[in-house]
Design an enzyme around this catalytic site. Sequence first.
Site, short mmCIF file in Angstrom:
data_model
loop_
_atom_site.label_atom_id
_atom_site.label_comp_id
_atom_site.label_asym_id
_atom_site.label_seq_id
_atom_site.Cartn_x
_atom_site.Cartn_y
_atom_site.Cartn_z
N ASN A 121 -8.29 8.87 6.50
CA ASN A 121 -7.19 8.83 5.53
C ASN A 121 -7.64 8.50 4.11
O ASN A 121 -6.81 8.38 3.22
CB ASN A 121 -6.11 7.86 6.01
N ARG A 158 0.08 5.48 18.39
CA ARG A 158 -0.34 6.73 17.74
C ARG A 158 -1.08 7.62 18.73
O ARG A 158 -1.93 7.16 19.49
CB ARG A 158 -1.25 6.44 16.56
N SER A 183 0.81 -1.23 0.00
CA SER A 183 0.00 0.00 0.00
C SER A 183 0.83 1.27 0.00
O SER A 183 1.64 1.49 -0.89
CB SER A 183 -0.94 -0.07 1.20
N PRO A 227 -2.35 1.61 20.20
CA PRO A 227 -1.22 0.97 19.53
C PRO A 227 -1.57 0.79 18.06
O PRO A 227 -2.70 0.43 17.73
CB PRO A 227 -1.12 -0.39 20.23
N THR A 234 -0.40 -1.75 12.38
CA THR A 234 0.43 -2.02 11.20
C THR A 234 1.90 -1.64 11.39
O THR A 234 2.72 -2.01 10.57
CB THR A 234 -0.10 -1.24 9.98
N ASP A 267 -3.28 6.20 -3.10
CA ASP A 267 -2.12 5.62 -2.42
C ASP A 267 -1.51 4.54 -3.32
O ASP A 267 -1.95 4.34 -4.45
CB ASP A 267 -2.49 5.10 -1.01
N GLU A 287 -12.48 5.94 6.42
CA GLU A 287 -11.47 6.36 7.39
C GLU A 287 -11.05 7.76 6.96
O GLU A 287 -11.08 8.10 5.78
CB GLU A 287 -10.27 5.41 7.35
P1 NG1 Z 1 -2.76 1.63 12.24
O1 NG1 Z 1 -1.32 1.44 11.93
O2 NG1 Z 1 -3.39 0.51 13.05
O3 NG1 Z 1 -3.02 2.99 12.84
C1 NG1 Z 1 -3.22 2.34 9.71
C2 NG1 Z 1 -4.23 3.44 9.51
C3 NG1 Z 1 -5.60 2.81 9.36
C4 NG1 Z 1 -5.63 1.78 8.23
C5 NG1 Z 1 -4.45 0.82 8.35
C6 NG1 Z 1 -4.15 0.10 7.05
C7 NG1 Z 1 -4.29 5.66 10.55
C8 NG1 Z 1 -4.28 6.45 11.78
N1 NG1 Z 1 -4.24 4.34 10.67
O4 NG1 Z 1 -3.57 1.60 10.85
O5 NG1 Z 1 -6.56 3.81 9.15
O6 NG1 Z 1 -5.64 2.45 6.99
O7 NG1 Z 1 -3.23 1.48 8.61
O8 NG1 Z 1 -4.80 -0.98 6.81
O9 NG1 Z 1 -4.36 6.25 9.45
ZN ZN Z 2 -3.74 1.10 0.24
#
Ligand code: NG1
Ligand code: ZN
Length: 536
Positions: A381, A513, A62, A505, A508, A281, A379
């Site tokens: 993002n 965070r 990704s 936590p 990924t 992305d 989301e």
């Molecule tokens: P994590 O690393 O659990 O915060 C991130 C994104 C999620 C999602 C996943 C990908 C943020 C804050 N977190 O997760 O929204 O897109 O990666 O699958 O953007």
């Molecule tokens: Zn992606």
Amino acid sequence: NSIADGANQYPKPEHVNYTYGTAGFRTLATKLPSVLFRVGLLAVLRSKRLEGATIGIMVTASHNPEPDNGVKLVDPSGEMLDPSWEPHATTLSNCPSTESLISTFTTLANHLRVDLHQPANIVYARDTRPSGPELIKALETGLRVFGDSVKINDLGVTTTPILHYVVKATNDKTAEYGVPTKEGYNAKMAKAFTTLIGNKGPLAPLYVDCANGVGAVALKDFTDALGDLLPVHPLNTATTTQGALNHMCGADFVKTKQALPPSVHSSGVLSKPGSRACSFDGDADRIVFYYLNEEKANFRLLDGDKIAVMVAMFLVDLVVKAKLDEEHRLKVGVVQTAYANGSSTKYLTSRNIPVTCVSTGVKHLHHAAQRYDIGVYFEANGHGTVLFSDSAIKALKAASPQSPDAANAIKNLLAFSELINQAVGDALSDMLLVEAVLAHRGWGASDWDAGYEDLPNRLVKVEVPDRSIFVATDAERKLTNPPGLQEKIEEVMRKYEMGRSFVRPSGTEDCVRVYAEAKTNSEAENLALAITDLVR
Ligand code: NG1
Ligand code: ZN
């Protein structure tokens, strides 16, 4: 070829511990060959367990940097792998030796009551990463262990959402969802988009930052199928330039930096008043839009929350116009995560649109959205889509509209259900969704932006010795562990006007965070810093 041969060819590196998380397996590509071989075995098990239903495998990392890669499984419905199978993926990937892999695999097959004589069907794809071909080889070695009982369909270099679409369409025995090929998907979207735009086109030109990834390929294929209804100008399409993928561009860059990619800035394409652009992305399942504010040429972000709000409001209007009788008055709802800007939630709630908040990760959003007749999920993002329930589609198809207006609204709602990827969020399909809504509203980017003002916010990555001590609850808005930390967070939060902050936590990355929002930019900054201090 046997499991033993393949396992010996792709031994598990020592001292690496894998976890199948929110994004499947994801790490440095050099650590992944053994994982790919084993994912091949697991995918076959899952397909055989489901009597030959087609399972998807996507090789991508990704938005991550080019040296990373990853792999995730797609279930027959086109959704993410059933969570109950995630631990099996983790277990197989961590078997230290060939012997333990064979015995674990055999135990698993028995325990899951898999009849190995069943057929299996697997479809797979990869993004543009240079490590892709090697990893696909390892995957194919795993698939070949089972000989002719496994049928494979290699989609080559394709986006994540196209893979999800093909899986869903292949398994749809009624063939209503669409032709199970990339071309079938493009034709389906082009037809729906043409229905929606009609004589409102051609639309104003749209600039698309493809993150130098596979979205560039998909976009080109799609625009060739669409014709000139939407003049698309692709940017950052260098899919074979080493190191270019996601580098200083793409949806993740724009959302995290809250700024234009330098390449888009220097191209000058946004300096013309009324211009808008979007960024995909690296595997084209996320999208954010942006434009420059006319007076000050300030960067203005139109992220997943802005998309969700605009789309939900528009669909509600269509449902009202469709004048379906009360019994069928379809309920439109929105699903967000804690990262949704507080202003977006407030805006929706004040307009009586129900909002559900769930934990991070598309599978959670997807399942919550299925509980509405029309469930909009995004989301912040930019990852999201809109789900139409079977009963909603039935009601729309059975409706007998009493006016041309109502008939039109119903026709448009059905076209939206065709345009929008029902399996997973797709940058391409979401791009068309946004363009169609803007065209129907007669809006430019600034009209869209005018709905509500985002609260200033910060997202901070904090590296901690052990992130497993952080345990979140209440859709990840609160911590239950470490003891006492939540109380401290709330104490700090109360000092800030409209302050909201939470800590969780990452699923990924090896980090915690911290999110903070508040009335002003500097307050959001200070709140984020203060909470970060508590976490460290
Ligand atoms: P994590 O690393 O659990 O915060 C991130 C994104 C999620 C999602 C996943 C990908 C943020 C804050 N977190 O997760 O929204 O897109 O990666 O699958 O953007
Ligand atoms: Zn992606």
